[in-house]
Design an enzyme around this catalytic site. Structure first.
Site, short mmCIF file in Angstrom:
data_model
loop_
_atom_site.label_atom_id
_atom_site.label_comp_id
_atom_site.label_asym_id
_atom_site.label_seq_id
_atom_site.Cartn_x
_atom_site.Cartn_y
_atom_site.Cartn_z
N ARG A 145 -7.58 1.84 -13.32
CA ARG A 145 -6.53 2.63 -12.68
C ARG A 145 -5.93 3.64 -13.65
NH1 ARG A 145 -2.69 0.62 -7.97
NH2 ARG A 145 -4.20 -0.37 -6.59
N GLY A 189 2.02 2.44 -2.96
CA GLY A 189 1.85 3.03 -4.27
C GLY A 189 2.76 2.49 -5.36
N LYS A 190 3.26 1.27 -5.16
CA LYS A 190 4.16 0.69 -6.18
C LYS A 190 3.44 0.52 -7.52
CE LYS A 190 5.10 -3.05 -3.86
NZ LYS A 190 4.27 -2.76 -2.68
N GLU A 240 -1.95 -9.85 -10.05
CA GLU A 240 -2.92 -9.67 -8.97
C GLU A 240 -4.21 -9.03 -9.45
OE1 GLU A 240 -0.89 -7.42 -6.01
OE2 GLU A 240 0.35 -9.11 -5.34
N ALA A 291 0.70 1.99 -8.61
CA ALA A 291 0.33 3.29 -9.18
C ALA A 291 1.52 3.93 -9.86
CB ALA A 291 -0.22 4.20 -8.08
N SER A 349 0.82 -1.23 0.00
CA SER A 349 0.00 0.00 0.00
C SER A 349 0.84 1.27 0.00
CB SER A 349 -0.96 0.01 1.21
OG SER A 349 -1.81 -1.12 1.18
#
Length: 315
Positions: free
Chosen positions: A248, A214-215, A239, A217, A212
């Site tokens: 996204r 932001g990898k 995933e 993103a 969580s």
């Protein structure tokens, strides 16, 4: 009825290689970097070449006498025809000047035989008739890849050659057609500075952080920015589904909240931005594979196919 064809080979070239080494032991160094004993089709020529390699590894002289002694220690001398066969090899070539040319012929025919062997293995894979066609294709590609990866080698290069190559590449980066050789910028200035101008082609970069942070993103934004420069991008998503990846990217492109996007709670201005984002993203060369469980071999096979079909700049 027809006679069975022999695999590609050139006995004369093999004899010329070994004969050249027997004439001039130093000549072995000119072919040893790319020519292996397994490249010889004729067993007795392969034994002779292995004997020469054994001698040079021990730092001993290579000539007709020492090679005959080495082969006799291995109980091979009489099987290949005795010292008279070595004499025959010496008489096949007047000089060792062209040994590299002979060696390349032997290597080339060896590669052709390996292709035939790989073809037989691929034929067997096809006849197995397994339930998974993709797995069979990956195994077939991997078999051919092993032939290619085992072919050729790199040797010492003079510094002038290295610098000439660098100057040519450097000029290409700043000249016409630079987009094909220049680093791929991420769209994040500080990261590009740390990477020396952006993502260098053929290099491996790993984004590592706790969950969580932001990898994903960051990776998706890099992919979008690279594609925006004309690069072809491949994304493996183990995933998220391809639809989630699309959401996204659209959310980031349109600058709208992904949660409100999923629920359809968008204002008129956000909907207009959404339509513009869809149009912009649809024109980009971005390909997504969302197979959840796959091996490195499968991913490599898919990447090679994408490279062959579409070209590939970033993966």
């Amino acid at each position: 009825m027809y006679a069975e064809r022999l695999p590609p080979h050139d006995v004369s070239a093999e004899e010329a290689v070994v004969g050249s080494v027997l004439i001039d032991g130093e000549a072995l160094s000119r072919v040893a970097s790319f020519l292996k004993a397994s490249d010889f089709y004729t067993e007795k020529n392969r034994w002779c070449y292995e004997g020469c390699l054994a001698l040079v590894q021990r730092g001993e002289a290579i000539n007709q006498v020492t090679v005959a002694h080495e082969l006799s220690l291995q109980d091979r001398l009489e099987s290949l025809g005795g010292p008279s066969y070595l004499s025959h090899l010496v008489l096949t070539v007047p000089t060792s000047v062209h040994i590299e040319h002979y060696g390349r012929i032997v290597q080339r025919t060896s590669v052709m035989r390996q292709i035939l062997t790989a073809g037989g293995d691929i034929l067997a894979i096809g006849y197995e008739g397994g339930p998974d066609a993709d797995e069979a294709l990956n195994r077939a590609e991997e078999r051919l890849f092993r032939v290619r990866s085992g072919h050729g080698s790199r040797d010492f290069a003079h510094m002038r050659e290295i610098l000439d190559t660098w100057m040519a590449e450097s000029a290409a980066i700043h000249g016409p057609g630079a987009s094909h050789v220049a680093p791929i910028t991420t769209g994040f200035g500080d990261i590009d500075k740390l990477l020396g101008g952006g993502l260098q082609r053929s290099d491996l970069f790993i984004l590592a952080a706790r969950p969580s942070f932001g990898k994903s993103a960051l990776a998706f934004n890099m992919a979008r920015n690279a594609a925006g420069q004309g690069a072809t991008v491949g994304i493996f998503s183990l995933e998220m589904s391809r639809e989630q990846v699309g959401i996204r990217l659209i959310s980031s492109e349109a600058n709208v909240d992904s949660y409100r996007l999923k629920l359809g709670l968008l204002s008129d201005s956000e909907e207009r931005r959404l339509l513009d984002a869809i149009g912009a993203l649809s024109d980009l060369a971005v390909y997504v594979d969302d197979t959840p469980i796959q091996s490195i071999i499968e991913m490599r096979g898919k990447a090679r196919r994408l490279q062959a079909d579409r070209g590939l700049d970033l993966l």
